[in-house]
Design a protein around this motif. Structure first.
Motif, mmCIF file in Angstrom:
data_model
loop_
_atom_site.group_PDB
_atom_site.id
_atom_site.type_symbol
_atom_site.label_atom_id
_atom_site.label_comp_id
_atom_site.label_asym_id
_atom_site.label_seq_id
_atom_site.Cartn_x
_atom_site.Cartn_y
_atom_site.Cartn_z
ATOM 1 N N GLY A 91 -10.651 4.289 -5.147
ATOM 2 C CA GLY A 91 -9.513 3.736 -4.399
ATOM 3 C C GLY A 91 -8.257 3.694 -5.254
ATOM 4 O O GLY A 91 -7.154 4.031 -4.795
ATOM 5 N N LYS A 135 0.842 -1.183 0.000
ATOM 6 C CA LYS A 135 0.000 0.000 0.000
ATOM 7 C C LYS A 135 0.884 1.243 0.000
ATOM 8 O O LYS A 135 1.960 1.245 0.593
ATOM 9 N N TYR A 148 -15.504 3.340 0.080
ATOM 10 C CA TYR A 148 -16.014 3.294 -1.286
ATOM 11 C C TYR A 148 -16.713 1.964 -1.600
ATOM 12 O O TYR A 148 -16.381 0.923 -1.049
ATOM 13 N N TYR A 197 -7.974 9.753 4.239
ATOM 14 C CA TYR A 197 -7.251 8.708 3.501
ATOM 15 C C TYR A 197 -5.859 9.141 3.051
ATOM 16 O O TYR A 197 -4.949 8.326 2.983
ATOM 17 N N MET A 216 -11.233 2.529 3.701
ATOM 18 C CA MET A 216 -12.018 3.368 2.790
ATOM 19 C C MET A 216 -13.481 2.925 2.753
ATOM 20 O O MET A 216 -13.772 1.751 2.941
ATOM 21 N N HIS A 262 -7.018 7.257 -5.711
ATOM 22 C CA HIS A 262 -6.338 7.687 -4.479
ATOM 23 C C HIS A 262 -4.909 7.159 -4.462
ATOM 24 O O HIS A 262 -3.960 7.874 -4.138
ATOM 25 N N LYS A 263 -4.781 5.879 -4.800
ATOM 26 C CA LYS A 263 -3.441 5.262 -4.733
ATOM 27 C C LYS A 263 -2.496 5.922 -5.736
ATOM 28 O O LYS A 263 -1.330 6.184 -5.417
ATOM 29 N N SER A 314 -16.004 11.401 -2.425
ATOM 30 C CA SER A 314 -14.647 11.450 -1.859
ATOM 31 C C SER A 314 -14.538 12.489 -0.738
ATOM 32 O O SER A 314 -13.460 12.969 -0.427
#
Lengths: 248, 355
Positions: A25, A7, A18, A59, A16, A28-29, A53
């Motif tokens: 997700g 991660k 979602y 996050y 999260m 975000h990453k 979001s």
């Protein structure tokens, strides 16, 4: 043992919220990875929107603001004018950015604010339960357009990446998606490039990401990925609409 | 210190720079335009930032961002523009961010007029935005006082981590008066450990936020805000009371009407009536107990609220007086300023009714 995948350290350990099959997700990453790889994370202030979001401030593993609906680019302007050497980004959905916040994003681009906007376009209002967005396709069903978006009544979807590309203060405007691995890699590069250009104070940088909403589209996650490719991308072509690095 | 002649709006802007404000976000609207104009010229000279936003909505959200990142930040506008800022003010209050907001009031409702008025009292003191929140509201009656309140306002905002509003009518913004500048130190402003400045890898992320989705957390947040507001009420009430012995009638007025009421006191004295002036300087918190004590005096037969509105502050006057004496009213609206004669006559009417 060799670590082959982990991660991003740019994300916190908060679970999260979602929906299954939503690509927030992944996005975000990609944002978090870009900030870590460019060694910007510790000097970054992000701005979360109102919409799916909204909890992004929990996050991202950096300083964050939660903005009023649509106002993230104005909030980011305030932050950046206080901290000109920090990285500042907004993360916004289509209702937030392309409806209630249209003025704020257009004028942040006009001023050439040295911020990066990540615009997640899933053609619908997710958090409030599937209402029509400015980016909803003609004919696409939504809870406030139960028979599908009627062009005679509501016109056609708004193309934000193209619009931003026309504005003088914008340094970079692109549309990408994350529905498969090759596109994810392209999205990753686009986001990195945007942050890199911000570091070089080149102007406003904008990355539109076509995303999924299986819950409100009434499709499975796999069907949703196909719908982006087969239908959404017909309306919203991927591409770079402005890149001042490419000017002769 | 020598006295200088300053226009109200420009003096307020200069006072802000002297108070250490280095970020200003605004939008044009009459009768406050001299504030952003002054800032646009003078902020860059001190290394500050002036941005003319695309709207009042954007300007107040720029203030939100800058305040969250630790700046001493300000915006100004006039009545219809302040209406547009209310969403942002609610968020600033909810996220506990310090800032100074100046409202140079004009007549309303809607576009109203550009002439001076005081019809935004409810909006300022009751919270024009959503939710249970308060802003400290300071009301200057002279340009000198407006300048002094700028510094006071920034310091109160920092002390309590909340927005502070200077509520002045257009007369204060547009007229010129003598101002004496007091040296105020700006190198000892408080540390803001909560501000978003980048973690530098040294601390956990700071989050500026007004969202508490869990109802218990949300209630706790409201209780916390309320404790703070009680503290402000206990410590920060400001007022001026000029009440003679044997005072029969007490005017209550703020801003320009307070000056007219003072003239009316002189008019009444010539006619053999003893009148006094109670001038709230903080409109929120309102000096409720202080006014009540004065209204209770045996000599006082009536209290008269004087406003450039159809009657808004009078609600707070009635709450303060709490029925111990009758409350009369003298109000003008839509940009009309009352004359001392009209104010004096209102006092005589109130005294007639009281007998």
């Amino acid at each position: 043992m060799a670590v082959v995948y982990q991660k991003s350290t740019g994300l916190t350990d908060v679970e999260m919220h979602y929906c299954p099959g939503c690509t927030h997700g992944v996005i975000h990453k990609l944002v978090a990875d870009a900030l870590v790889e460019l060694d910007l994370l510790d000097n970054t202030v992000g701005v979360a929107p109102v919409g799916c979001s909204v909890f992004a401030y929990n996050y991202f593993n950096c300083d964050m603001h939660e903005a009023a609906h649509g106002r993230a680019p104005a909030v980011a302007t305030g932050i950046k004018r206080v901290l000109p050497d920090n990285t500042v980004f907004t993360y916004q959905g289509d209702g937030d950015l392309a409806a209630i916040g249209t003025a704020e994003v257009i004028h942040a681009a006009m001023r050439g604010e040295s911020i990066t906007t990540i615009f997640v376009n899933n053609a619908i209002y997710g958090m409030t339960g599937g209402q029509m967005a400015p980016t909803t396709l003609v004919g696409q069903k939504a809870t406030t357009a139960p028979l599908g978006r009627d062009q005679a009544h509501y016109g056609q979807p708004l193309h934000m990446a193209e619009m931003i590309g026309l504005i003088g203060g914008a340094a970079y405007s692109t549309r990408v998606t994350v529905v498969d691995m090759p596109n994810m890699m392209k999205a990753r590069n686009a986001i990195k490039k945007a942050f890199q250009m911000q570091r070089e104070k080149k102007g406003f940088t904008f990355v539109e990401v076509l995303s999924t909403c299986p819950t409100n589209w009434g499709l499975t996650p796999v069907q949703s990925l196909s719908w982006v490719k087969d239908t959404m991308m017909q309306e919203f072509p991927l591409g770079v609409f402005k890149d001042i690095d490419k000017k002769e | 210190m020598k006295k200088e002649l300053w226009k109200g709006n420009e003096a307020i802007a200069e006072a802000a720079i002297r108070a250490g404000c280095r970020h200003f976000f605004g939008y044009p609207i009459t009768p406050q335009n001299e504030i952003p104009e002054y800032m646009s010229l003078h902020m860059p000279k001190v290394g500050g930032v002036f941005v003319q936003a695309e709207s009042e909505v954007a300007a107040i959200n720029m203030v939100y961002g800058a305040a969250g990142s630790g700046a001493r930040v300000m915006t100004s506008s006039s009545s219809p523009g302040i209406s547009l800022k209310q969403e942002g003010i609610s968020y600033l209050a909810g996220a506990e961010l310090p800032c100074l907001i100046v409202n140079i009031m004009r007549g309303g409702p809607g576009l109203g007029t550009i002439q001076p008025a005081q019809a935004d009292y409810y909006q300022a003191t009751r919270g024009g935005g959503n939710g249970d929140y308060r802003v400290i509201v300071l009301a200057p009656a002279t340009i000198q006082e407006a300048c002094d309140q700028v510094r006071d306002g920034f310091d109160l905002a920092d002390k309590y981590r909340m927005p502070v509003m200077i509520l002045a009518d257009g007369m204060i913004g547009q007229m010129m008066e003598a101002v004496e500048w007091h040296d105020s130190k700006v190198d000892d402003l408080p540390e803001k450990a909560w501000a978003t400045t980048g973690t530098k890898g040294q601390r956990k992320p700071n989050i500026i936020n007004s969202l508490f989705i869990d109802p218990n957390e949300s209630e706790n947040h409201n209780l916390k805000l309320n404790r703070k507001y009680e503290e402000v009420k206990a410590n920060e009430i400001r007022y001026e009371a000029d009440i003679p012995e044997d005072c029969e009638v007490v005017f209550v007025a703020y801003g320009t009407p307070a000056r007219l009421a003072r003239a009316a006191v002189r008019v009444l004295k010539e006619e053999g009536i003893n009148a006094g002036l109670f001038r709230p300087i903080t409109l929120w918190p309102f000096p409720e107990r202080e006014l009540h004590e004065i209204a209770k005096r045996d000599s006082v037969k009536a209290v008269v609220a004087v406003e450039m509105s159809m009657g808004q502050m009078i609600d707070d006057v009635k709450i303060a007086v709490n029925g111990v004496k009758p409350v009369g009213f003298c109000g003008k609206a839509g940009g009309i300023v009352p004359t001392p004669r009209e104010v004096a006559d209102a006092a005589k009417d109130a005294l007639k009714g009281a007998r």
